[in-house]
Every structure is written in structure tokens, then in C-alpha cells.
Write a protein that holds these residues in place. Structure first.
Motif, mmCIF file in Angstrom:
data_model
loop_
_atom_site.group_PDB
_atom_site.id
_atom_site.type_symbol
_atom_site.label_atom_id
_atom_site.label_comp_id
_atom_site.label_asym_id
_atom_site.label_seq_id
_atom_site.Cartn_x
_atom_site.Cartn_y
_atom_site.Cartn_z
ATOM 1 N N GLN A 1 -7.686 8.363 -1.825
ATOM 2 C CA GLN A 1 -8.470 8.162 -0.649
ATOM 3 C C GLN A 1 -7.966 6.940 0.161
ATOM 4 O O GLN A 1 -8.256 5.848 -0.450
ATOM 5 C CB GLN A 1 -9.832 8.247 -0.633
ATOM 6 N N LEU A 2 -7.468 6.967 1.324
ATOM 7 C CA LEU A 2 -7.220 5.598 2.068
ATOM 8 C C LEU A 2 -8.152 5.368 3.087
ATOM 9 O O LEU A 2 -8.287 6.143 3.988
ATOM 10 C CB LEU A 2 -5.750 5.744 2.863
ATOM 11 N N ALA B 1 0.814 -1.306 0.046
ATOM 12 C CA ALA B 1 -0.097 0.077 0.149
ATOM 13 C C ALA B 1 0.910 1.273 -0.125
ATOM 14 O O ALA B 1 0.592 2.257 -0.754
ATOM 15 C CB ALA B 1 -1.047 0.208 1.219
ATOM 16 N N LEU C 1 -6.625 10.595 4.068
ATOM 17 C CA LEU C 1 -6.112 9.679 4.927
ATOM 18 C C LEU C 1 -6.996 9.271 6.035
ATOM 19 O O LEU C 1 -7.971 9.965 6.550
ATOM 20 C CB LEU C 1 -4.773 10.436 5.445
ATOM 21 N N PHE D 1 1.180 4.576 -2.464
ATOM 22 C CA PHE D 1 1.041 5.878 -2.310
ATOM 23 C C PHE D 1 2.447 6.531 -2.844
ATOM 24 O O PHE D 1 2.351 7.854 -3.469
ATOM 25 C CB PHE D 1 0.966 6.080 -0.798
ATOM 26 N N THR E 1 1.609 1.263 6.946
ATOM 27 C CA THR E 1 1.730 2.019 5.573
ATOM 28 C C THR E 1 2.527 3.437 5.963
ATOM 29 O O THR E 1 3.383 3.551 5.013
ATOM 30 C CB THR E 1 0.201 2.115 5.114
ATOM 31 N N PRO F 1 -3.531 1.373 9.096
ATOM 32 C CA PRO F 1 -2.611 2.108 8.296
ATOM 33 C C PRO F 1 -1.204 2.462 8.859
ATOM 34 O O PRO F 1 -0.336 2.980 8.262
ATOM 35 C CB PRO F 1 -3.452 3.483 7.995
ATOM 36 N N VAL G 1 -7.893 3.438 -1.961
ATOM 37 C CA VAL G 1 -7.045 2.406 -1.391
ATOM 38 C C VAL G 1 -7.580 1.926 -0.194
ATOM 39 O O VAL G 1 -7.356 2.542 0.923
ATOM 40 C CB VAL G 1 -5.812 2.923 -1.241
ATOM 41 N N LEU H 1 -7.705 -0.700 2.804
ATOM 42 C CA LEU H 1 -6.735 -1.425 3.816
ATOM 43 C C LEU H 1 -7.704 -2.523 4.630
ATOM 44 O O LEU H 1 -8.438 -1.741 5.359
ATOM 45 C CB LEU H 1 -5.799 -0.821 4.470
#
Ligand code: GLP
Length: 244
Positions: free
Chosen positions: A133-134, A20, A38, A24, A47, A44, A198, A200
Motif C-alpha cells: 500500500q502506497l 520508492a 495506490l 515497487f 514514483t 507519487p 510504503v 512517501l
């Protein structure tokens, strides 16, 4: 599988975090003025750790990057150790060359949440929208703090947290009674309008949410399923989240 985007099943949490972060890092290298959406939570953290490593290795430049975080508890002081502002500063922003003035985390102490939320959406629009956008995903399928409900709200808003979310997040607080019962969260519009998403997910606890996403249903009772319609979706999940 019936999502518009793609799913990348990673060996474990570390593999997911590294891949991931690579996504980015590539994006930031190709667009030095990227606008990133975020997230917080335990997912995260790895990441962000890899992104900091890339920065320290001289391979990433955050000086032109703008960020918007998905959510923040309400009420919550920014210097509280469980605030999402504190999380972002300590996990990412303090360790890279980002201009803090360009990092946006909802203000957990704003006096007028309704006006503030409208202003947050205006700021996102003025920045040109979100490039990547995560989101993480809650066990109950929430994204940001968009909780399961008969309908979801488009814009940034003040949300009531579900009891299961409060229970899940109480692990970060001394006492379940200390977990705020409300939060400011981006709505579904900002997430769905992001050019890339994205997602997770790590661990068996997230399997039900991932299975629902891949099952072919859309339901606001499992908000993550709405992401099926996003053509720029990339899911990075580990084998435990994928297989259960
Ligand atoms: C919180 C956050 C979400 C996050 C979710 C999952 O409720 N508001 O943005 O995705 O928890 O957290 P974790 O990654 O710790 O499982």
C-alpha cells in the motif's frame, strides 16, 4: 525513532521517487500477481514516472497486477481532469500493460455510497488483500482521506473533507468552491492490513506529519501516526520532510 518499520531519508524528491519506484519494481518482479494499493496527489507522480520508465525499458510487466486506489472525490465524474481515476490513467495505467479491468478506483458517481463502499472492501478481500500500500500524507496527517478526528473508521466510507484539506487541494482546481467536500476513502483497516506500507513524504510542508509519526504518539488526530504500529512500514521521505 520509535516506529516498527524503517525510514529511508532521501536526498530530494527525485531520489525519493526513484527509490520508492525501485521498491515497487522489485516487488512486482518477485510477485507478478501482486495487489497494489495506490495513491494520488503530487507526491507519487515521480514514483509512477520511474515505474513507467522501467516498463518502457522492458524491465517490468504489469499484466498480472491488480490495483486498488485509496480514494476518490465524491461526487466526481471519472473523466473529470481532477478525478483520481483520470490521474491514475494519465500518470500510470495508460502507459503500462496493466489490464484496466483490474484497476480499481472508487466510483465518484456511485448512487449508493454505503453499499458501494462495502462492495469495495469485499473486492479487496476477494483479491486476497493488499500486498503493498502506497499512501501519501496530508499536511494535517491524513492518509487517504482519513482526516484527523476523535475516532477513525475501519472500512471504506464516505468522508467529509476538512477545510485545510480542501484549501490544500484547491491548488488543482480553478476555484476553492469547485473542490468536492466529500470523498470515498479506504478506511484504516485496509491500510493497516496491507502486508507492506510504503509511505512517501516530500517537502518541508510534510515535516510536522513525519515528526509526529516518529515522535512516539498514536493519535487519530494525526492519522499517519497509526502507521507506527505497522511492522511492514517503509517510509521514503526527503531531507526537507525529515528535517523540516
Ligand atoms: C490528498 C489525497 C491523499 C494525498 C494527500 C497529499 O488529499 N487524498 O491521498 O496523500 O492529498 O497530497 P500531496 O501529495 O499532493 O501533498
Amino acid at each position: 525513532m520509535s516506529i516498527k518499520g524503517r525510514i529511508i531519508v532521501c536526498r530530494d524528491y527525485d531520489d525519493m521517487s526513484r527509490r520508492a519506484a525501485e521498491f515497487f519494481a522489485e516487488y512486482i518482479r518477485s510477485n507478478s500477481r501482486a495487489v497494489l494499493g495506490l495513491a494520488t496527489g503530487s507526491t507519487p507522480v515521480g514514483t509512477y514516472k520511474y515505474l513507467v520508465e522501467e516498463y518502457r525499458a522492458g524491465k517490468l510487466d504489469f499484466s498480472g497486477i491488480t490495483t486498488f486506489n485509496l480514494d476518490e472525490y465524491y461526487p466526481m465524474a471519472p473523466d473529470h481532469t481532477q478525478s483520481y481515476r483520470y490521474f491514475m490513467d494519465t500518470n500510470l495505467f495508460d502507459h503500462v500493460n496493466i489490464n484496466k479491468a483490474n484497476t480499481n478506483v472508487p466510483d465518484g458517481l456511485c448512487a449508493d455510497p454505503k453499499a458501494y463502499c462495502e462492495e469495495y472492501d469485499r473486492r479487496i478481500a476477494a483479491a486476497g488483500g493488499i500486498d503493498v500500500q502506497l499512501p501519501g500524507v496530508g499536511k494535517n496527517g491524513h492518509i487517504g482521506f482519513n482526516e484527523p478526528a476523535p475516532y477513525l473508521v475501519g472500512g471504506t466510507h464516505l468522508a467529509e473533507l476538512k477545510d485545510d484539506t480542501i484549501a490544500a487541494n484547491s491548488r488543482f482546481f480553478d476555484n476553492v468552491a469547485d473542490v468536492p467536500r466529500k470523498a470515498i476513502t479506504m478506511g484504516i483497516d485496509a491500510i493497516m492490513n496491507a502486508k507492506n506500507v510504503v509511505l512517501l513524504a516530500s517537502g518541508k510542508g510534510k515535516h510536522e506529519a513525519i515528526a509526529a509519526l516518529l515522535s512516539g504518539v498514536y493519535t487519530t488526530e494525526i492519522p499517519v501516526t497509526l502507521l507506527r504500529a505497522h511492522s511492514g512500514l517503509t517510509v521514503f521521505c526527503d531531507e526537507n520532510a525529515y528535517n523540516g
